[in-house]
Design an enzyme around this catalytic site. Structure first.
Site, mmCIF file in Angstrom:
data_model
loop_
_atom_site.group_PDB
_atom_site.id
_atom_site.type_symbol
_atom_site.label_atom_id
_atom_site.label_comp_id
_atom_site.label_asym_id
_atom_site.label_seq_id
_atom_site.Cartn_x
_atom_site.Cartn_y
_atom_site.Cartn_z
ATOM 1 N N GLY A 1 0.833 -1.201 0.000
ATOM 2 C CA GLY A 1 0.000 0.000 0.000
ATOM 3 C C GLY A 1 0.862 1.243 0.000
ATOM 4 N N SER A 2 0.333 2.297 0.600
ATOM 5 C CA SER A 2 1.021 3.587 0.518
ATOM 6 C C SER A 2 2.242 3.625 1.438
ATOM 7 C CB SER A 2 0.055 4.710 0.910
ATOM 8 O OG SER A 2 -0.378 4.524 2.233
ATOM 9 N N GLU B 1 3.803 10.401 -5.605
ATOM 10 C CA GLU B 1 3.077 9.332 -6.294
ATOM 11 C C GLU B 1 1.645 9.804 -6.551
ATOM 12 O OE1 GLU B 1 2.107 5.620 -4.086
ATOM 13 O OE2 GLU B 1 2.832 4.612 -5.884
ATOM 14 N N GLU C 1 5.720 -3.479 0.655
ATOM 15 C CA GLU C 1 5.790 -3.186 -0.776
ATOM 16 C C GLU C 1 4.989 -1.910 -0.965
ATOM 17 O OE1 GLU C 1 5.014 -2.538 -4.126
ATOM 18 O OE2 GLU C 1 3.931 -4.415 -4.459
ATOM 19 N N CYS D 1 1.866 0.447 -8.313
ATOM 20 C CA CYS D 1 2.957 0.936 -7.476
ATOM 21 C C CYS D 1 4.205 1.215 -8.320
ATOM 22 C CB CYS D 1 3.261 -0.072 -6.388
ATOM 23 S SG CYS D 1 3.356 -1.748 -7.008
HETATM 24 P P1 NAI Z 1 -3.465 2.630 1.967
HETATM 25 O O1 NAI Z 1 -2.022 2.449 2.095
HETATM 26 O O2 NAI Z 1 -4.177 3.460 2.977
HETATM 27 O O3 NAI Z 1 -4.219 1.212 1.950
HETATM 28 C C1 NAI Z 1 -3.615 -0.032 1.704
HETATM 29 C C2 NAI Z 1 -4.121 -1.033 2.731
HETATM 30 O O4 NAI Z 1 -3.700 -0.623 4.028
HETATM 31 C C3 NAI Z 1 -5.645 -1.147 2.817
HETATM 32 O O5 NAI Z 1 -6.004 -2.479 3.088
HETATM 33 C C4 NAI Z 1 -5.959 -0.262 4.002
HETATM 34 O O6 NAI Z 1 -7.182 -0.601 4.635
HETATM 35 C C5 NAI Z 1 -4.794 -0.536 4.911
HETATM 36 N N1 NAI Z 1 -4.526 0.498 5.905
HETATM 37 C C6 NAI Z 1 -4.733 1.837 5.826
HETATM 38 N N2 NAI Z 1 -4.364 2.449 6.947
HETATM 39 C C7 NAI Z 1 -3.901 1.493 7.785
HETATM 40 C C8 NAI Z 1 -3.380 1.498 9.114
HETATM 41 N N3 NAI Z 1 -3.263 2.625 9.810
HETATM 42 N N4 NAI Z 1 -2.996 0.315 9.647
HETATM 43 C C9 NAI Z 1 -3.103 -0.832 8.965
HETATM 44 N N5 NAI Z 1 -3.608 -0.903 7.719
HETATM 45 C C10 NAI Z 1 -3.993 0.249 7.129
HETATM 46 O O7 NAI Z 1 -3.775 3.182 0.539
HETATM 47 P P2 NAI Z 1 -5.107 3.919 0.025
HETATM 48 O O8 NAI Z 1 -5.639 4.870 1.046
HETATM 49 O O9 NAI Z 1 -6.041 2.891 -0.430
HETATM 50 O O10 NAI Z 1 -4.537 4.739 -1.165
HETATM 51 C C11 NAI Z 1 -3.824 5.946 -0.907
HETATM 52 C C12 NAI Z 1 -2.606 6.038 -1.773
HETATM 53 O O11 NAI Z 1 -1.719 4.997 -1.464
HETATM 54 C C13 NAI Z 1 -2.859 5.888 -3.253
HETATM 55 O O12 NAI Z 1 -3.273 7.075 -3.815
HETATM 56 C C14 NAI Z 1 -1.519 5.439 -3.727
HETATM 57 O O13 NAI Z 1 -0.689 6.549 -3.910
HETATM 58 C C15 NAI Z 1 -0.993 4.594 -2.600
HETATM 59 N N6 NAI Z 1 -1.190 3.159 -2.814
HETATM 60 C C16 NAI Z 1 -0.131 2.420 -3.213
HETATM 61 C C17 NAI Z 1 -0.299 1.083 -3.474
HETATM 62 C C18 NAI Z 1 0.832 0.243 -3.924
HETATM 63 O O14 NAI Z 1 0.616 -0.818 -4.493
HETATM 64 N N7 NAI Z 1 2.057 0.637 -3.658
HETATM 65 C C19 NAI Z 1 -1.603 0.418 -3.367
HETATM 66 C C20 NAI Z 1 -2.636 1.273 -2.872
HETATM 67 C C21 NAI Z 1 -2.418 2.599 -2.637
#
Ligand code: NAI
Ligand code: MG
Length: 514
Positions: A261-262, A415, A284, A318
């Site tokens: 994720g982020s 990003e 990742e 990503c």
């Molecule tokens: P995010 O990083 O918040 O979400 C990814 C996962 O982490 C989801 O399952 C979410 O529920 C979980 N998550 C969120 N906050 C958490 C916490 N405090 N503790 C544990 N788990 C947590 O990403 P989001 O909000 O969906 O997207 C925001 C930005 O993140 C996107 O605009 C993009 O720039 C980036 N992103 C990057 C990804 C990658 O593959 N590197 C994938 C998704 C998002």
């Protein structure tokens, strides 16, 4: 609760959108949590809506996991990991066979799964193989599970010569109860990237899916039961990051957490592990990957590679090649053709077979990406293609190409995670390598040139986990993937992906006469 879904494909008014108003999806999807081999409501009976980003309509309400459900799922995974539990006592070849069965069941149901993925995420269904979309995702899911099934009975240690008269050998043992927190951009594929190595090594796992795309993992949960995995080996929770995700990463009885994720949340996961039980962490995370095109490149090849390198999956990758550096000799021509390609990209209904780009995943992402586009304009970059939303309904953003952005500008550094490509001009190899590496990220990079020596040299100088040469976004389950710098640590896929799911045990036995 089983829910019957009917796909509502609303007509978009904008002429630029291709829309096929057909009721294509009619399927049953489980909406409850999957714990200990059973579908159950959450302890607190909460639910949340998941939305179809093409229509902005609610597809289903799914059970929301809270901390209490996390406790139940981790306890189930721990029981399944007990040394005398069926999962631990079965031969590794049986684990392999279960994984192969699961892969075949997913393959059997892949059309239905791809339709659900397409509806929940907005990516093209793309059955015909000409466009990358949900159907291609499921090919990769099946490939990944088969690849790791092949590893299940081949996980070995080494024997080590030592100075004393002792036999020393190592064993690779499963790390234990794993947690996986996965994103929404490749919901089923990211699930497979975690399940593959976890199951091959004999771990058990609790997965928290993204709140934006919970549906396909629940469908796969059915198949996990059908394949015959013992209860508790895989548990799947729908829910939010701040509650269920955090509870999982903080949990004292979780041995390892794998997060995709982020970068912002990646920092938190590391902190949760430090504050709780020092569980192993693999991350990742995001990227701002450079793609470099030299004057001597095969222009057609470089155009296609750099276009797909960014626009694949609507830029929601990503490893998206979002900083495109083009050498000055071909810059004007390349920029013109790159913008034309973006203008031609077919945006519309994910179920239409001609669609190359559907809506972004949800309103938050849609607004975030439009915000970046506005910032780009304000900071002086010039829009050559796209530059705003498409249509009035659905979270569609036009494939956008910027030029003349400063290296220090927001769109050059952060990003965006959307269909926004920024093209920069460069003169020399040294200059471009330095600019390409000037980023907090280091997930991937690309280089296009006909000079093999230059390709090898630049590939070695780029600080990135994957370097694609004269191509981009080319994946295989056997190929390790992961980041340098703040793009994360640990590798997924390939044999390297197994390392994070095992502990290395050293055994020492004296051979002296007593
Ligand atoms: P995010 O990083 O918040 O979400 C990814 C996962 O982490 C989801 O399952 C979410 O529920 C979980 N998550 C969120 N906050 C958490 C916490 N405090 N503790 C544990 N788990 C947590 O990403 P989001 O909000 O969906 O997207 C925001 C930005 O993140 C996107 O605009 C993009 O720039 C980036 N992103 C990057 C990804 C990658 O593959 N590197 C994938 C998704 C998002
Ligand atoms: Mg959704």
């Amino acid at each position: 609760m089983m829910l019957r879904l009917a796909r509502h494909s609303a007509l978009h008014s904008a002429a630029a959108l291709r829309v096929a108003p057909r009721a294509l999806l009619s399927t049953k999807v489980e909406t409850r949590l999957f714990i200990d081999g059973k579908f159950v409501d959450g302890v607190e009976k909460k639910a949340f809506a998941t939305v179809n980003p093409a229509t902005e309509e609610v597809i289903a309400h799914v059970s929301e996991a809270t901390e209490k459900d996390v406790d139940l799922a981790v306890a189930a995974a721990r029981r399944a990991f007990n040394h005398n539990a069926p999962w631990r006592t079965m031969p590794s070849s049986r684990r392999r066979d279960l994984m192969l069965k699961l892969a075949s069941l997913i393959e059997r149901d892949s059309k239905e799964l791809a339709r659900i993925e397409s509806m929940d995420n907005g990516k093209p269904f793309a059955e015909n193989g000409k466009v990358y979309g949900a159907t291609a995702d499921f090919h990769l899911v099946v490939q990944c599970l088969r690849y790791y099934a092949g590893h299940a009975d081949k996980i070995t240690g080494t024997t080590i010569p030592v100075d004393s008269q002792q036999l020393v050998y190592t064993i690779r043992e499963p790390v234990g109860v794993c947690a996986a927190i996965i994103p929404w951009n490749f919901p089923a594929l990211m699930l497979a990237w975690k399940l593959g190595p976890a199951l091959a090594t004999g771990c058990t796992i609790v997965v928290k899916t993204s709140e934006k795309t919970p549906l396909t993992a629940l469908k796969i949960a059915h198949l996990i039961n059908e394949a015959g995995f013992p209860p508790g080996v895989v548990n799947i929770l729908s829910g939010f990051g701040q509650s269920a995700g955090k509870a999982l990463a903080m949990h004292g009885d979780v041995d390892k957490v794998a997060f995709t994720g982020s970068t912002a949340v990646g920092h938190m996961i590391e902190e949760y592990a430090a504050k709780s039980n020092l569980k192993r962490v693999t991350l990742e995370l995001g990227g701002k990957s450079p793609m470099i095109v030299f004057d001597d490149a095969n222009i057609e090849q470089a155009l296609q590679a750099s276009h797909a390198g960014l626009f694949l999956n609507h830029g929601q990758c990503c490893c998206a090649g979002s900083r495109l550096y083009v050498q000055s000799g071909i810059y004007d021509e390349f920029v013109k053709r790159s913008a034309q390609l973006a203008e031609k990209r077919v945006v519309g209904d994910p179920m239409d077979h001609k669609t190359e780009q559907g809506p972004l995943v949800d309103k938050i992402q849609f607004e975030k990406v439009l915000g970046f586009i506005e910032t780009g304009k304000k900071e002086g970059a010039k829009v050559l293609a796209g530059g705003g939303r498409v249509g009035k309904k659905g979270y569609y953003v036009a494939p956008t190409v910027f030029v003349d952005a400063k290296d220090s500008s927001t769109i050059a550094k952060e990003e965006i995670f959307g269909p926004v490509l920024t093209i920069f001009k460069f003169d020399t190899e040294d200059e471009v390598v330095e600019r390409a590496n000037r980023s907090i990220f280091g997930l991937a990079a690309g280089v296009c040139s006909r000079d093999v020596g230059r390709c090898l040299r630049v590939a070695s100088r780029l600080r990135a986990g994957t370097v694609w040469v004269n191509t981009y976004n080319s994946f295989d389950a056997a190929q390790p993937f992961g980041g340098f710098k703040q793009s994360g640590h640990g590798r997924e896929l390939g044999a390297a992906g197994l390392d994070n799911y095992t502990e290395l045990k050293t055994v020492v036995i004296p051979m002296d006469k007593v």
